[in-house]
Structures are given as C-alpha cells and as structure tokens.
Design a protein around this motif. Structure first.
Motif, PDB file in Angstrom:
ATOM      1  N   ILE A 103       0.981  -1.100   0.056  1.00 42.12           N
ATOM      2  CA  ILE A 103       0.047  -0.133   0.016  1.00 42.12           C
ATOM      3  C   ILE A 103       0.821   1.242   0.006  1.00 42.12           C
ATOM      4  O   ILE A 103       1.916   1.253   0.766  1.00 42.12           O
ATOM      5  CB  ILE A 103      -1.116  -0.021   1.309  1.00 42.12           C
ATOM      6  N   GLU A 104       0.525   2.205  -0.757  1.00 43.46           N
ATOM      7  CA  GLU A 104       1.457   3.236  -0.984  1.00 43.46           C
ATOM      8  C   GLU A 104       1.275   4.172   0.192  1.00 43.46           C
ATOM      9  O   GLU A 104       0.521   4.924   0.094  1.00 43.46           O
ATOM     10  CB  GLU A 104       1.095   4.195  -2.393  1.00 43.46           C
ATOM     11  N   LEU A 105       2.310   4.072   1.193  1.00 42.00           N
ATOM     12  CA  LEU A 105       2.552   5.058   2.016  1.00 42.00           C
ATOM     13  C   LEU A 105       4.115   5.211   2.451  1.00 42.00           C
ATOM     14  O   LEU A 105       4.779   4.398   2.710  1.00 42.00           O
ATOM     15  CB  LEU A 105       1.821   4.578   3.414  1.00 42.00           C
ATOM     16  N   GLU A 106       4.408   6.396   2.109  1.00 42.71           N
ATOM     17  CA  GLU A 106       6.122   6.399   1.893  1.00 42.71           C
ATOM     18  C   GLU A 106       6.880   6.184   3.093  1.00 42.71           C
ATOM     19  O   GLU A 106       7.468   5.047   3.182  1.00 42.71           O
ATOM     20  CB  GLU A 106       6.332   7.995   1.615  1.00 42.71           C
ATOM     21  N   GLY A 107       6.682   6.813   4.228  1.00 44.34           N
ATOM     22  CA  GLY A 107       7.625   6.489   5.403  1.00 44.34           C
ATOM     23  C   GLY A 107       9.058   6.784   5.209  1.00 44.34           C
ATOM     24  O   GLY A 107       9.892   5.823   5.245  1.00 44.34           O
ATOM     25  N   ALA A 108       9.358   7.794   4.474  1.00 41.88           N
ATOM     26  CA  ALA A 108      10.724   8.148   4.276  1.00 41.88           C
ATOM     27  C   ALA A 108      11.677   7.945   5.195  1.00 41.88           C
ATOM     28  O   ALA A 108      13.122   7.820   5.105  1.00 41.88           O
ATOM     29  CB  ALA A 108      10.724   9.704   3.636  1.00 41.88           C
ATOM     30  N   CYS A 109      11.538   8.241   6.831  1.00 45.37           N
ATOM     31  CA  CYS A 109      12.504   8.273   7.865  1.00 45.37           C
ATOM     32  C   CYS A 109      12.502   6.692   8.425  1.00 45.37           C
ATOM     33  O   CYS A 109      13.024   6.543   9.173  1.00 45.37           O
ATOM     34  CB  CYS A 109      12.092   9.273   8.784  1.00 45.37           C
ATOM     35  N   ASP A 110      11.770   6.096   7.694  1.00 45.86           N
ATOM     36  CA  ASP A 110      11.802   4.429   8.280  1.00 45.86           C
ATOM     37  C   ASP A 110      11.238   4.335   9.523  1.00 45.86           C
ATOM     38  O   ASP A 110      11.773   3.519  10.525  1.00 45.86           O
ATOM     39  CB  ASP A 110      12.950   3.573   8.162  1.00 45.86           C
ATOM     40  N   GLY A 111      10.359   5.297  10.106  1.00 42.17           N
ATOM     41  CA  GLY A 111       9.757   5.139  11.365  1.00 42.17           C
ATOM     42  C   GLY A 111      10.690   5.990  12.512  1.00 42.17           C
ATOM     43  O   GLY A 111      10.220   5.556  13.681  1.00 42.17           O
ATOM     44  N   THR A 112      11.609   6.569  12.229  1.00 37.92           N
ATOM     45  CA  THR A 112      12.435   7.237  13.412  1.00 37.92           C
ATOM     46  C   THR A 112      11.852   8.680  13.725  1.00 37.92           C
ATOM     47  O   THR A 112      12.252   9.352  14.397  1.00 37.92           O
ATOM     48  CB  THR A 112      13.650   7.230  12.797  1.00 37.92           C
ATOM     49  N   LEU A 113      10.555   9.006  13.482  1.00 36.56           N
ATOM     50  CA  LEU A 113       9.785   9.964  13.785  1.00 36.56           C
ATOM     51  C   LEU A 113      10.596  11.382  13.450  1.00 36.56           C
ATOM     52  O   LEU A 113      10.785  12.330  14.277  1.00 36.56           O
ATOM     53  CB  LEU A 113       9.518  10.237  15.394  1.00 36.56           C
ATOM     54  N   SER A 114      11.135  11.330  12.136  1.00 38.74           N
ATOM     55  CA  SER A 114      11.630  12.489  11.483  1.00 38.74           C
ATOM     56  C   SER A 114      11.187  13.059  10.420  1.00 38.74           C
ATOM     57  O   SER A 114      11.733  13.815   9.653  1.00 38.74           O
ATOM     58  CB  SER A 114      13.319  12.496  11.671  1.00 38.74           C
ATOM     59  N   CYS A 115      10.079  12.682   9.954  1.00 39.43           N
ATOM     60  CA  CYS A 115       9.263  13.034   8.891  1.00 39.43           C
ATOM     61  C   CYS A 115       7.581  12.758   9.140  1.00 39.43           C
ATOM     62  O   CYS A 115       7.313  12.521  10.011  1.00 39.43           O
ATOM     63  CB  CYS A 115       9.794  12.321   7.658  1.00 39.43           C
ATOM     64  N   CYS A 116       7.128  13.444   8.098  1.00 43.06           N
ATOM     65  CA  CYS A 116       5.504  13.039   8.303  1.00 43.06           C
ATOM     66  C   CYS A 116       5.011  12.458   7.140  1.00 43.06           C
ATOM     67  O   CYS A 116       3.769  12.440   6.629  1.00 43.06           O
ATOM     68  CB  CYS A 116       4.929  14.550   8.354  1.00 43.06           C
ATOM     69  N   THR A 117       5.688  11.506   6.375  1.00 40.96           N
ATOM     70  CA  THR A 117       5.242  10.864   4.900  1.00 40.96           C
ATOM     71  C   THR A 117       4.536   9.893   5.174  1.00 40.96           C
ATOM     72  O   THR A 117       3.988   9.294   4.413  1.00 40.96           O
ATOM     73  CB  THR A 117       6.617  10.838   4.237  1.00 40.96           C
ATOM     74  N   CYS A 118       4.157   9.220   6.374  1.00 37.27           N
ATOM     75  CA  CYS A 118       3.527   8.212   6.778  1.00 37.27           C
ATOM     76  C   CYS A 118       2.299   8.554   7.460  1.00 37.27           C
ATOM     77  O   CYS A 118       1.565   8.100   8.142  1.00 37.27           O
ATOM     78  CB  CYS A 118       4.319   7.123   7.619  1.00 37.27           C
ATOM     79  N   HIS A 119       1.934  10.028   7.286  1.00 40.34           N
ATOM     80  CA  HIS A 119       0.735  10.593   7.820  1.00 40.34           C
ATOM     81  C   HIS A 119      -0.575   9.805   7.297  1.00 40.34           C
ATOM     82  O   HIS A 119      -0.819   9.485   6.282  1.00 40.34           O
ATOM     83  CB  HIS A 119       0.543  11.993   7.354  1.00 40.34           C
ATOM     84  N   LEU A 120      -1.381   9.524   8.445  1.00 40.04           N
ATOM     85  CA  LEU A 120      -2.610   8.953   8.338  1.00 40.04           C
ATOM     86  C   LEU A 120      -3.737   9.512   8.753  1.00 40.04           C
ATOM     87  O   LEU A 120      -3.368  10.258   9.923  1.00 40.04           O
ATOM     88  CB  LEU A 120      -2.477   7.372   8.823  1.00 40.04           C
ATOM     89  N   VAL A 121      -4.910   9.589   8.377  1.00 39.52           N
ATOM     90  CA  VAL A 121      -6.284  10.034   8.998  1.00 39.52           C
ATOM     91  C   VAL A 121      -7.073   8.985   9.491  1.00 39.52           C
ATOM     92  O   VAL A 121      -7.578   8.105   8.710  1.00 39.52           O
ATOM     93  CB  VAL A 121      -7.157  10.902   8.124  1.00 39.52           C
TER      94      VAL A 121
END
Length: 179
Positions: A103-121
């Motif tokens: 499922i296309e959900l980026e997660g650029a920082c691999d879950g290190t809490l240094s981006c917002c690309t895995c933003h979900l509503v």
C-alpha cells in the motif's frame, strides 16, 4: 535443589494460549561459589548455571478460551479512494503493515519520527480506541503534514494490537511541500 508443585488450574497466558499448570517443576541451580570463577568475558564461566525441568508460570486471566490472534483486520483507504482490507501483524506499526501489503505510504524516515510522510487520518470512530495520544515529537511532525485533521496520526507511531481489530485509516492526498 528447589522443587515446586503447581496446582492443576487451567490458565490463559497474556498471549491468549491455554495451558495447564499441573506440572511438577524442578529447578536445579549450581551457583558459583565466588566471583573469581568468572573471567573478563561473560562467555567464560567455569561453573555454569544449570536449569532442568519447566519453570513455573504465572496465572493469567481465564476469561479468554481462544488463542490471541497473531494479526488483526485493518482497512486502508488510499489517496484515490481504493479500499484495501489487509491483515496487520500484532506488534507492527501501521506504516509497516502498509509496506508489507504494498500500500503506497511513503515513510521516508523508516519510522524514526523525523518526517511526516506516513501521515494517516484515522476514522473518527476509531481515534479514541488507538490507546495512545501523539507525543510532542509526533505532534511537531504532524504540524508539517498536508491535509492535517483532528484525527491525524503518523502510521509509524501506531502499534497494531488486538484493540485495533477492524480499524479504518485513510491515506490523505499528498501535496508536495516544495513546489
């Protein structure tokens, strides 16, 4: 030698597995007589500790008779409105579940809490059931997310558990921050 006899009581572990505590448990420990038996490396112990038999179990709740699931059902709604009903492994984050199910959900920082690309509503009916509120660092990252709502969370910060059985989350439309 220490011998423990447990009473015969059916118990359910924290993972939901039924077990019997009606076993005789014998633990035999041979302890080192002084610290001089240990060299500088922990792998060199001249008088090792031996454990035989089965160690006693704690008694857990007997209210559940079925084993706990290893996965729960999760519904993702992507940016185009396509619905994906998937199984999420307990212990994974929602971001990891999305990635494992293509499922296309980026997660650029691999879950290190240094981006917002895995933003979900999170669907409003589910938001209060997440079990945790966003920490200050997550809130700081969410402030940079496009399409922020009152039920926005970072997918890397939501751990899948039994309490999320049936949860519905939406991947908001993506708008590049830099144009």
């Amino acid at each position: 030698r220490k011998s423990v006899t447990a009473q015969s009581v059916p118990v359910t572990s924290s993972a939901g597995y039924m077990m019997s505590s009606s076993s005789h448990v014998t633990s035999s420990f041979r302890m080192m007589s002084s610290p001089s038996h240990v060299t500088s490396s922990p792998s060199h112990v001249t008088s090792p500790i031996h454990v035989t038999g089965q160690l006693p179990c704690k008694q857990f709740s007997t209210s559940r008779t079925q084993p706990a699931p290893d996965a729960v059902n999760i519904t993702f709604i992507d940016r185009d409105g396509d619905v994906y009903k998937v199984q999420g492994q307990i212990g994974d984050s929602l971001m990891e579940v999305a990635h494992k199910n293509d499922i296309e959900l980026e997660g650029a920082c691999d879950g290190t809490l240094s981006c917002c690309t895995c933003h979900l509503v999170v669907h409003p009916d589910w938001y209060s059931k997440l079990g945790t509120e966003p920490c200050e660092d997550e809130e700081d990252m969410l402030d940079m997310a496009y399409g922020l709502t009152d039920t926005s969370r970072l997918g890397c910060q939501i751990e899948v558990g039994e309490h999320l059985e049936g949860v519905v989350v939406k991947i908001p439309p993506y708008e590049p921050q830099y144009t």
